[in-house]
Enzyme design. Structure first.
Site, mmCIF file in Angstrom:
data_model
loop_
_atom_site.group_PDB
_atom_site.id
_atom_site.type_symbol
_atom_site.label_atom_id
_atom_site.label_comp_id
_atom_site.label_asym_id
_atom_site.label_seq_id
_atom_site.Cartn_x
_atom_site.Cartn_y
_atom_site.Cartn_z
ATOM 1 N N ARG A 177 29.804 -3.321 12.785
ATOM 2 C CA ARG A 177 30.564 -2.149 12.354
ATOM 3 C C ARG A 177 30.837 -2.239 10.853
ATOM 4 O O ARG A 177 30.989 -3.321 10.298
ATOM 5 C CB ARG A 177 31.892 -2.057 13.109
ATOM 6 C CG ARG A 177 31.754 -1.549 14.548
ATOM 7 C CD ARG A 177 33.087 -1.398 15.226
ATOM 8 N NE ARG A 177 33.742 -2.684 15.384
ATOM 9 C CZ ARG A 177 34.701 -3.159 14.608
ATOM 10 N NH1 ARG A 177 35.176 -2.421 13.607
ATOM 11 N NH2 ARG A 177 35.215 -4.348 14.829
ATOM 12 N N TYR A 188 23.533 0.691 14.606
ATOM 13 C CA TYR A 188 24.136 -0.456 15.280
ATOM 14 C C TYR A 188 25.408 -0.134 16.069
ATOM 15 O O TYR A 188 26.327 0.498 15.549
ATOM 16 C CB TYR A 188 24.479 -1.560 14.263
ATOM 17 C CG TYR A 188 24.766 -2.857 14.961
ATOM 18 C CD1 TYR A 188 23.737 -3.711 15.321
ATOM 19 C CD2 TYR A 188 26.059 -3.191 15.331
ATOM 20 C CE1 TYR A 188 23.984 -4.873 16.022
ATOM 21 C CE2 TYR A 188 26.323 -4.356 16.032
ATOM 22 C CZ TYR A 188 25.285 -5.193 16.368
ATOM 23 O OH TYR A 188 25.538 -6.332 17.065
ATOM 24 N N LYS A 215 33.473 3.195 20.230
ATOM 25 C CA LYS A 215 34.619 3.120 19.325
ATOM 26 C C LYS A 215 34.964 4.486 18.731
ATOM 27 O O LYS A 215 36.131 4.807 18.530
ATOM 28 C CB LYS A 215 34.362 2.090 18.217
ATOM 29 C CG LYS A 215 34.201 0.662 18.764
ATOM 30 C CD LYS A 215 35.371 0.297 19.594
ATOM 31 C CE LYS A 215 35.368 -0.961 20.410
ATOM 32 N NZ LYS A 215 34.834 -2.191 20.039
ATOM 33 N N HIS A 249 42.163 -0.550 22.820
ATOM 34 C CA HIS A 249 41.079 -1.537 22.701
ATOM 35 C C HIS A 249 41.425 -2.725 23.607
ATOM 36 O O HIS A 249 41.816 -3.785 23.139
ATOM 37 C CB HIS A 249 40.967 -1.963 21.238
ATOM 38 C CG HIS A 249 39.765 -2.795 20.919
ATOM 39 N ND1 HIS A 249 39.700 -3.616 19.816
ATOM 40 C CD2 HIS A 249 38.563 -2.927 21.545
ATOM 41 C CE1 HIS A 249 38.519 -4.219 19.771
ATOM 42 N NE2 HIS A 249 37.811 -3.825 20.810
ATOM 43 N N SER A 297 38.214 -7.585 17.802
ATOM 44 C CA SER A 297 36.790 -7.762 18.069
ATOM 45 C C SER A 297 36.393 -9.234 17.987
ATOM 46 O O SER A 297 36.804 -9.942 17.068
ATOM 47 C CB SER A 297 35.975 -6.958 17.060
ATOM 48 O OG SER A 297 36.344 -5.603 17.143
ATOM 49 N N CYS A 342 37.313 -11.684 19.825
ATOM 50 C CA CYS A 342 38.430 -12.615 20.043
ATOM 51 C C CYS A 342 38.682 -12.878 21.522
ATOM 52 O O CYS A 342 39.757 -13.354 21.899
ATOM 53 C CB CYS A 342 39.687 -12.103 19.353
ATOM 54 S SG CYS A 342 39.558 -12.202 17.557
ATOM 55 N N ASP A 352 36.458 -3.890 27.273
ATOM 56 C CA ASP A 352 36.656 -3.510 25.863
ATOM 57 C C ASP A 352 37.643 -2.356 25.649
ATOM 58 O O ASP A 352 38.344 -2.349 24.651
ATOM 59 C CB ASP A 352 35.300 -3.139 25.238
ATOM 60 C CG ASP A 352 35.308 -3.176 23.713
ATOM 61 O OD1 ASP A 352 35.760 -4.187 23.139
ATOM 62 O OD2 ASP A 352 34.868 -2.191 23.095
ATOM 63 N N ARG A 383 24.271 -9.273 20.332
ATOM 64 C CA ARG A 383 24.945 -8.665 21.486
ATOM 65 C C ARG A 383 24.006 -8.521 22.675
ATOM 66 O O ARG A 383 22.783 -8.470 22.524
ATOM 67 C CB ARG A 383 25.436 -7.248 21.094
ATOM 68 C CG ARG A 383 26.464 -7.235 19.974
ATOM 69 C CD ARG A 383 27.861 -7.166 20.503
ATOM 70 N NE ARG A 383 28.870 -7.434 19.489
ATOM 71 C CZ ARG A 383 30.181 -7.324 19.739
ATOM 72 N NH1 ARG A 383 30.619 -6.928 20.910
ATOM 73 N NH2 ARG A 383 31.057 -7.604 18.792
HETATM 74 P P1 GTP Z 1 34.202 -7.497 21.113
HETATM 75 O O1 GTP Z 1 33.092 -7.185 22.046
HETATM 76 O O2 GTP Z 1 33.768 -7.612 19.697
HETATM 77 O O3 GTP Z 1 35.353 -6.570 21.246
HETATM 78 O O4 GTP Z 1 34.675 -9.024 21.438
HETATM 79 P P2 GTP Z 1 35.566 -9.650 22.615
HETATM 80 O O5 GTP Z 1 37.004 -9.502 22.303
HETATM 81 O O6 GTP Z 1 35.104 -9.153 23.930
HETATM 82 O O7 GTP Z 1 35.232 -11.221 22.465
HETATM 83 P P3 GTP Z 1 34.329 -12.167 23.391
HETATM 84 O O8 GTP Z 1 34.927 -12.383 24.746
HETATM 85 O O9 GTP Z 1 32.937 -11.675 23.351
HETATM 86 O O10 GTP Z 1 34.438 -13.550 22.611
HETATM 87 C C1 GTP Z 1 34.049 -13.674 21.255
HETATM 88 C C2 GTP Z 1 33.773 -15.128 20.911
HETATM 89 O O11 GTP Z 1 34.942 -15.919 21.172
HETATM 90 C C3 GTP Z 1 32.654 -15.722 21.739
HETATM 91 O O12 GTP Z 1 31.857 -16.531 20.919
HETATM 92 C C4 GTP Z 1 33.359 -16.552 22.779
HETATM 93 O O13 GTP Z 1 32.591 -17.643 23.212
HETATM 94 C C5 GTP Z 1 34.640 -16.989 22.045
HETATM 95 N N1 GTP Z 1 35.769 -17.169 22.987
HETATM 96 C C6 GTP Z 1 36.158 -16.306 23.954
HETATM 97 N N2 GTP Z 1 37.202 -16.796 24.668
HETATM 98 C C7 GTP Z 1 37.489 -18.000 24.132
HETATM 99 C C8 GTP Z 1 38.466 -18.995 24.447
HETATM 100 O O14 GTP Z 1 39.284 -18.874 25.349
HETATM 101 N N3 GTP Z 1 38.459 -20.112 23.650
HETATM 102 C C9 GTP Z 1 37.561 -20.278 22.640
HETATM 103 N N4 GTP Z 1 37.627 -21.398 21.918
HETATM 104 N N5 GTP Z 1 36.619 -19.360 22.323
HETATM 105 C C10 GTP Z 1 36.585 -18.232 23.055
HETATM 106 C C1 SPV Z 2 33.923 -4.450 18.599
HETATM 107 O O1 SPV Z 2 33.576 -4.709 17.441
HETATM 108 O O2 SPV Z 2 35.130 -4.424 18.944
HETATM 109 C C2 SPV Z 2 32.897 -4.212 19.632
HETATM 110 C C3 SPV Z 2 31.510 -4.092 19.189
HETATM 111 O O3 SPV Z 2 33.221 -4.088 20.798
HETATM 112 S S1 SPV Z 2 31.159 -2.529 18.548
HETATM 113 O O4 SPV Z 2 30.697 -1.669 19.636
HETATM 114 O O5 SPV Z 2 30.092 -2.683 17.550
HETATM 115 O O6 SPV Z 2 32.352 -1.951 17.973
HETATM 116 MN MN MN Z 3 35.488 -4.419 21.103
#
Ligand code: GTP
Ligand code: SPV
Ligand code: MN
Length: 585
Positions: A70, A198, A207, A227, A249, A251, A276, A367
């Site tokens: 983004r 993207y 989003k 979110h 994002s 996290c 999400d 992704r």
């Molecule tokens: P968006 O799709 O961008 O909104 O991201 P999200 O909030 O769904 O995050 P996601 O669950 O994909 O995790 C992002 C990164 O953080 C990944 O590399 C995970 O492996 C890492 N991660 C997720 N949960 C944990 C956790 O509990 N501990 C640690 N150390 N890393 C984590």
């Molecule tokens: C985020 O960045 O919070 C996502 C990926 O879930 S995107 O769809 O690119 O915004």
């Molecule tokens: Mn997201």
């Protein structure tokens, strides 16, 4: 299907006259159409086949190296009044945006196909579902929209002859970062996106509609577009508790939503409703009911393994579009953090073979795009038309220091303060530096379609309307020790924090008051089977008053940005925090 909606036809005609595509294709959402889209992309090189034996229906897409996340600095809220966009959004006057982008869209689809993508956000036949129409010149976007939304005739049927829809015009343009604009017109409920192919810039259901435009619609209509993941926790009594959680994002939303509980034998299991976005309405019972508007996951790949997230691994086993991962010669995708070491030779995300090893092989924001129905942990309630009743809302961020593992708010107002003051280290999900701590209220900093101060007021107002409100919490899985190692194992073990929250909601779990909220009392966390040093646990739950006095000063600066849009109640919460800190050790 015959298009009987006059305004829709008119808008499509206008866009075609502007963009001048060679051909127009109305997407019906069929399997056959999806296969055709994939074939077109295989022919053009936009997709690379992966091993169809091991990963049937899986393909790799490499986006342009300058178009991998983004673009917050190119994203605009084009409200009529600048003040309505607030201090946290980029603003452009609607007329200026329209004339600038009209020039860019002019003739931009010459020699190309224009796809008209009708889609539904929310379960079919849900009173909360909404129709969007995306016009795009990208086959990748059209195919991704089929995975991420309920796409095609199903949406046209819901629209009928006169239903309302959110129009979104998209072109990849020439992928020039200087000619890239993601523009939202909240009063018109309109999206114009130019110059990126993207994710969140281009898949306009996600989003741009489901958060930025929908947050403005929700404020006007009395609901919430957030979110947030949505998950279902079952306890040994078989009772189900639903949580929604807002983390910025990259996290941990997808991971928390899909977690595999190490305490399944004791009766604690987690099921996934969404990963999400949550659209939440107040029910007749005074509770908050949430639907996941999406039908697929656009999940972060790096860090995903059978160890950390087996449900995500199973979800992306088949029928998945991978974007910007690395690949072996026999078509097996690879990324940093996958269980196996990198195969050799490896082709990196930019298509360079062999991978030099100097930069990550997969882009940090690579992704997977996969249907939600493929997720082994998907809840049997994930498509319930009324949604699921939310008993707990969790805020969270990525903070190496200061913020404890889990905190419960004293009440709704204090919980809104916790959400409004959330901070997190930036990630690769957006362009710009990673690892920089910033305030990201309710994980909506890049996604709120109006003035963030008014958004805080709206949260407070919703609390007054909810006769049976959820409890509010804040978590942090990312606290580190002096050597920079995570103190908490995270992933599946996060269920232990969920269980404590569930106990608090039920009026049972024990808590210790601190100046910043309630933390688990010693022994209140279920730690059976977890090898965690007592020191680590103590540190994870520490609230250091001196650190928090500095934090309070930073919160004051954060609040100052909102001027007279900052609700008095939140200023009062800051004062109360300082009073509590003044008497703390
Ligand atoms: P968006 O799709 O961008 O909104 O991201 P999200 O909030 O769904 O995050 P996601 O669950 O994909 O995790 C992002 C990164 O953080 C990944 O590399 C995970 O492996 C890492 N991660 C997720 N949960 C944990 C956790 O509990 N501990 C640690 N150390 N890393 C984590
Ligand atoms: C985020 O960045 O919070 C996502 C990926 O879930 S995107 O769809 O690119 O915004
Ligand atoms: Mn997201």
């Amino acid at each position: 299907m015959k298009i009987t909606h006059a305004r829709l036809r008119q808008w499509v005609d206008e866009c075609a006259a502007l963009c001048q595509p060679d051909t127009i294709h109305w997407c019906d959402g069929s399997e056959q159409e999806y296969r055709w889209l994939v074939q077109e992309m295989l022919d053009s090189g936009a997709l690379v086949p992966l091993s169809q034996e091991i990963h049937p229906g899986c393909y790799l897409h490499r986006s342009h190296p300058n178009d991998v996340a983004r673009v917050e600095n190119r994203t605009f809220i084009c409200s009529r009044r600048e003040e309505d966009a607030g201090p946290t959004n980029n603003w452009m006057a609607p007329d200026e945006a329209k004339s600038l982008l009209t020039a860019l869209f002019s003739g931009c689809m010459q020699g190309r196909m224009m796809y008209v993508v009708p889609y539904l956000m929310g379960p079919a036949d849900s009173p909360f579902a909404r129709v969007g129409i995306e016009i795009t010149d990208s086959a990748y976007v059209a195919a991704s929209m089929r995975v991420m939304t309920r796409m095609g005739d199903i949406a046209l049927r819901q629209l009928g002859e006169a239903g309302s829809f959110v129009p979104g015009l998209h072109s990849v343009g020439e992928l020039d970062p200087e000619r890239r604009y993601i523009c939202h017109f909240p009063e018109e409920r309109l999206i114009w996106s130019y110059g990126s192919g993207y994710g969140g810039n281009a898949l306009l259901g996600k989003k741009t509609f489901a958060l930025r435009i929908a947050s403005a619609i929700a404020r006007d209509e009395g609901w919430m577009a957030e979110h947030m993941l949505i998950l279902e926790l079952s306890d040994p009594a078989g009772e189900k508790t639903y949580f929604a959680a807002a983390f910025p994002s990259a996290c941990g939303k997808t991971n928390l939503a899909m977690l595999v509980s190490p305490l399944e034998e004791q009766g604690y299991t987690v099921r996934t409703v969404g990963d999400d976005i949550a659209w939440m309405h107040i029910g007749d019972d005074g509770r908050l009911w949430a639907v996941n508007p999406e039908a697929g996951f656009f999940g972060v790949v790096p860090g995903t393994s059978r160890q950390t997230n087996p449900n995500a691994m199973a979800t992306m086993q088949a029928n998945t579009i991978f974007t910007n991962v690395a690949v072996s010669d026999d078509g097996i995708p690879w990324w940093e953090g996958k269980d196996e070491p990198p195969p050799t030779p490896l082709t990196d995300w930019k298509g360079r073979r062999p991978w030099s090893g100097e930069e990550p092989a997969a882009h940090p924001n690579s992704r997977f795009t996969a249907p939600a129905a493929q997720c082994p942990s998907i809840s049997s309630h994930w498509e319930d038309v009324q949604g699921v009743p939310i008993s707990g809302i969790i805020f969270g961020g990525r903070r190496a220091h200061v913020m404890p593992l889990v905190v419960e708010a004293f009440d709704w107002r204090h919980g809104v303060f916790l959400g409004a003051t959330m901070a997190s280290e930036t990630t690769a999900a957006a362009t710009g530096a990673s690892g920089v701590l910033r305030r990201d209220p309710m994980a909506m900093l890049p996604f709120c379609g109006y003035h963030m101060g008014d958004y805080f007021s709206y949260w407070l107002k919703m609390g007054k309307r909810l006769t049976n409100p959820p409890c509010l919490f804040h978590v942090n899985w990312f606290r580190k020790d002096e050597d920079g190692r995570y103190l908490w194992p995270g992933f599946g073990e996060n269920v232990r924090a969920l269980i404590w929250m569930r106990e608090r909601i039920a009026g049972r779990g024990q808590a210790t008051p601190t100046p910043i909220g309630l933390v688990p009392a010693p022994d209140a966390l279920l730690l059976e089977g977890l090898d965690l040093a007592p020191d680590a646990l103590r540190e994870l739950l520490t609230v250091d008053a001196a650190e928090w006095r500095t934090e309070a000063n930073d919160i004051e600066r954060h609040f100052a940005r909102f001027g007279d849009h900052l609700p008095q109640a939140l200023a009062d919460e800051l004062t109360s925090l300082r009073v509590r800190l003044a008497t703390a050790k």
